[in-house]
Enzyme design. Structure first.
Site, PDB file in Angstrom:
ATOM      1  N   PHE A   1     -13.632   3.085   4.083  1.00 46.38           N
ATOM      2  CA  PHE A   1     -12.685   2.245   3.352  1.00 46.38           C
ATOM      3  C   PHE A   1     -12.232   3.018   2.118  1.00 46.38           C
ATOM      4  O   PHE A   1     -13.044   3.398   1.279  1.00 46.38           O
ATOM      5  CB  PHE A   1     -13.295   0.903   2.955  1.00 46.38           C
ATOM      6  CG  PHE A   1     -12.250  -0.079   2.528  1.00 46.38           C
ATOM      7  CD1 PHE A   1     -11.592  -0.855   3.469  1.00 46.38           C
ATOM      8  CD2 PHE A   1     -11.867  -0.186   1.193  1.00 46.38           C
ATOM      9  CE1 PHE A   1     -10.583  -1.730   3.087  1.00 46.38           C
ATOM     10  CE2 PHE A   1     -10.869  -1.057   0.804  1.00 46.38           C
ATOM     11  CZ  PHE A   1     -10.224  -1.836   1.755  1.00 46.38           C
ATOM     12  N   VAL A   2     -10.930   3.268   2.035  1.00 44.86           N
ATOM     13  CA  VAL A   2     -10.409   4.128   0.974  1.00 44.86           C
ATOM     14  C   VAL A   2      -9.545   3.343  -0.010  1.00 44.86           C
ATOM     15  O   VAL A   2      -9.015   2.267   0.320  1.00 44.86           O
ATOM     16  CB  VAL A   2      -9.607   5.305   1.556  1.00 44.86           C
ATOM     17  CG1 VAL A   2     -10.483   6.203   2.406  1.00 44.86           C
ATOM     18  CG2 VAL A   2      -8.408   4.815   2.347  1.00 44.86           C
TER      19      VAL A   2
ATOM     20  N   ASP B   1      -5.448  -0.350  -2.162  1.00 44.39           N
ATOM     21  CA  ASP B   1      -6.323  -1.212  -2.967  1.00 44.39           C
ATOM     22  C   ASP B   1      -7.595  -1.635  -2.249  1.00 44.39           C
ATOM     23  O   ASP B   1      -7.697  -1.601  -1.026  1.00 44.39           O
ATOM     24  CB  ASP B   1      -5.570  -2.479  -3.363  1.00 44.39           C
ATOM     25  CG  ASP B   1      -5.485  -3.473  -2.189  1.00 44.39           C
ATOM     26  OD1 ASP B   1      -5.063  -3.052  -1.082  1.00 44.39           O
ATOM     27  OD2 ASP B   1      -5.863  -4.642  -2.359  1.00 44.39           O
TER      28      ASP B   1
ATOM     29  N   ARG C   1      -5.202   0.637  -7.175  1.00 42.47           N
ATOM     30  CA  ARG C   1      -3.934   1.194  -6.693  1.00 42.47           C
ATOM     31  C   ARG C   1      -3.416   2.301  -7.604  1.00 42.47           C
ATOM     32  O   ARG C   1      -2.697   3.198  -7.161  1.00 42.47           O
ATOM     33  CB  ARG C   1      -2.864   0.088  -6.603  1.00 42.47           C
ATOM     34  CG  ARG C   1      -3.102  -0.929  -5.505  1.00 42.47           C
ATOM     35  CD  ARG C   1      -1.837  -1.749  -5.281  1.00 42.47           C
ATOM     36  NE  ARG C   1      -2.117  -3.013  -4.615  1.00 42.47           N
ATOM     37  CZ  ARG C   1      -2.189  -3.174  -3.293  1.00 42.47           C
ATOM     38  NH1 ARG C   1      -2.012  -2.157  -2.491  1.00 42.47           N
ATOM     39  NH2 ARG C   1      -2.444  -4.357  -2.772  1.00 42.47           N
TER      40      ARG C   1
ATOM     41  N   ASP D   1       0.858   3.212   4.386  1.00 44.03           N
ATOM     42  CA  ASP D   1      -0.234   3.956   3.752  1.00 44.03           C
ATOM     43  C   ASP D   1      -1.268   4.397   4.777  1.00 44.03           C
ATOM     44  O   ASP D   1      -1.620   5.565   4.848  1.00 44.03           O
ATOM     45  CB  ASP D   1      -0.881   3.129   2.623  1.00 44.03           C
ATOM     46  CG  ASP D   1      -1.335   1.735   3.066  1.00 44.03           C
ATOM     47  OD1 ASP D   1      -1.014   1.306   4.189  1.00 44.03           O
ATOM     48  OD2 ASP D   1      -2.017   1.059   2.268  1.00 44.03           O
TER      49      ASP D   1
ATOM     50  N   LYS E   1      -6.673   6.595  10.669  1.00 43.47           N
ATOM     51  CA  LYS E   1      -8.079   6.439  11.076  1.00 43.47           C
ATOM     52  C   LYS E   1      -8.077   6.188  12.578  1.00 43.47           C
ATOM     53  O   LYS E   1      -8.160   5.039  13.019  1.00 43.47           O
ATOM     54  CB  LYS E   1      -8.702   5.223  10.388  1.00 43.47           C
ATOM     55  CG  LYS E   1      -8.815   5.273   8.888  1.00 43.47           C
ATOM     56  CD  LYS E   1      -9.637   4.047   8.439  1.00 43.47           C
ATOM     57  CE  LYS E   1      -9.325   3.603   7.062  1.00 43.47           C
ATOM     58  NZ  LYS E   1      -9.993   2.336   6.700  1.00 43.47           N
TER      59      LYS E   1
ATOM     60  N   ASP F   1      -4.531   1.995  10.876  1.00 39.05           N
ATOM     61  CA  ASP F   1      -5.928   1.608  11.067  1.00 39.05           C
ATOM     62  C   ASP F   1      -6.078   1.019  12.475  1.00 39.05           C
ATOM     63  O   ASP F   1      -6.125   1.751  13.458  1.00 39.05           O
ATOM     64  CB  ASP F   1      -6.277   0.630   9.942  1.00 39.05           C
ATOM     65  CG  ASP F   1      -7.744   0.247   9.871  1.00 39.05           C
ATOM     66  OD1 ASP F   1      -8.595   1.120  10.049  1.00 39.05           O
ATOM     67  OD2 ASP F   1      -8.025  -0.940   9.615  1.00 39.05           O
TER      68      ASP F   1
ATOM     69  N   GLY G   1       0.759  -1.247   0.000  1.00 36.01           N
ATOM     70  CA  GLY G   1       0.000   0.000   0.000  1.00 36.01           C
ATOM     71  C   GLY G   1       0.785   1.290   0.000  1.00 36.01           C
ATOM     72  O   GLY G   1       0.295   2.309  -0.482  1.00 36.01           O
TER      73      GLY G   1
HETATM   74  P1  IMP Z   1      -3.687  -2.014  10.703  1.00 38.18           P
HETATM   75  O1  IMP Z   1      -2.705  -3.093  10.977  1.00 38.18           O
HETATM   76  O2  IMP Z   1      -5.094  -2.422  11.040  1.00 38.18           O
HETATM   77  O3  IMP Z   1      -3.334  -0.664  11.276  1.00 38.18           O
HETATM   78  O4  IMP Z   1      -3.805  -1.922   9.160  1.00 38.18           O
HETATM   79  C1  IMP Z   1      -3.062  -1.201   8.387  1.00 38.18           C
HETATM   80  C2  IMP Z   1      -3.141  -1.747   6.993  1.00 38.18           C
HETATM   81  O5  IMP Z   1      -4.469  -2.126   6.625  1.00 38.18           O
HETATM   82  C3  IMP Z   1      -2.732  -0.659   6.062  1.00 38.18           C
HETATM   83  O6  IMP Z   1      -1.358  -0.766   5.787  1.00 38.18           O
HETATM   84  C4  IMP Z   1      -3.567  -0.924   4.856  1.00 38.18           C
HETATM   85  O7  IMP Z   1      -2.824  -1.711   3.963  1.00 38.18           O
HETATM   86  C5  IMP Z   1      -4.754  -1.708   5.312  1.00 38.18           C
HETATM   87  N1  IMP Z   1      -5.937  -0.821   5.346  1.00 38.18           N
HETATM   88  C6  IMP Z   1      -6.458  -0.176   6.404  1.00 38.18           C
HETATM   89  N2  IMP Z   1      -7.519   0.569   6.055  1.00 38.18           N
HETATM   90  C7  IMP Z   1      -7.667   0.416   4.722  1.00 38.18           C
HETATM   91  C8  IMP Z   1      -8.563   0.970   3.747  1.00 38.18           C
HETATM   92  O8  IMP Z   1      -9.447   1.805   4.035  1.00 38.18           O
HETATM   93  N3  IMP Z   1      -8.367   0.591   2.454  1.00 38.18           N
HETATM   94  C9  IMP Z   1      -7.408  -0.291   2.082  1.00 38.18           C
HETATM   95  N4  IMP Z   1      -6.531  -0.837   2.948  1.00 38.18           N
HETATM   96  C10 IMP Z   1      -6.662  -0.482   4.264  1.00 38.18           C
HETATM   97 MG    MG Z   2      -0.660  -1.838   4.184  1.00 38.70          MG
END
Ligand code: IMP
Ligand code: MG
Length: 181
Positions: free
Chosen positions: A158-159, A165, A171, A106, A137, A109, A47
């Site tokens: 969700f972006v 992607d 992408r 990227d 987020k 979350d 990402g």
């Molecule tokens: P985390 O481990 O939950 O913080 O997730 C982070 C990863 O989830 C990011 O590097 C993204 O690749 C993916 N991700 C989180 N939110 C989104 C979204 O809205 N769209 C696409 N990928 C996301």
């Molecule tokens: Mg990622």
């Protein structure tokens, strides 16, 4: 030959290519004041590849010298909600002992990805780890984690686009948009 296409009608544009470029320019200025001249950039794939590529060119323009490494790590599979399980392919780069790392992702979350990666980089002996994410987020956090630098803070949508992607699609979009719903 085709000209630049109009935004995909399914996608609601949140940040245009121009808005992204302007934000990155200011991020790069701030980062350059904060970081030493020589850094190791670690970009989390897939990402962050576009964000990292653009940001690195701006850091170069501000006089920084970057070694770049990648770690492939994912938590989403083909769904729009996180599976909660991280899939790590590839290894943590070698020779990080004593180095200042700029860790780029990227989206921040749930926090699982950056929490896990940060721990690995500490274990690898990095002298300092500065984290920079394009999107944050904060309402989605499960594991406490705060990025040092954030491009844009967004609500729980969700972006896609600009490297990000949905099931490996979108992408290539030059802008960041939200999926319907
Ligand atoms: P985390 O481990 O939950 O913080 O997730 C982070 C990863 O989830 C990011 O590097 C993204 O690749 C993916 N991700 C989180 N939110 C989104 C979204 O809205 N769209 C696409 N990928 C996301
Ligand atoms: Mg990622």
């Amino acid at each position: 030959m085709q000209t630049a296409s109009a935004p995909d009608p399914e996608i609601e544009v949140l940040f245009s290519a121009d808005q992204i470029a302007a934000r990155l320019d200011s991020l790069a200025t701030t980062l350059s004041g904060r970081l030493p001249r020589e850094i190791v950039v670690i970009s989390l794939l897939k990402g962050s590849f576009m964000f990292a590529a653009d940001l690195m060119r701006m850091l170069h323009n501000n006089g920084l010298v970057c070694r770049v490494e990648f770690i492939t790590i994912s938590s989403y599979g083909d769904e729009t909600t996180s599976s909660g399980e991280l899939t790590i392919s590839g290894t943590v780069p070698k020779d990080l002992a004593g180095r200042v790392v700029l860790l780029i992702d990227d989206i921040l979350d749930t926090g699982r990805t950056l929490h896990w990666t940060h721990e690995k980089l500490v274990a690898a002996g990095a002298a300092e780890i500065v984290t920079c994410v394009l999107l944050d987020k904060p309402s989605r956090r499960v594991v406490p984690f705060q990025a040092d630098f954030v491009g844009f803070t967004i609500p729980d949508r969700f972006v896609v686009g600009y490297g990000i992607d949905y099931a490996q699609r979108y992408r290539e979009l030059p802008y960041i948009g939200a999926m319907p719903g």
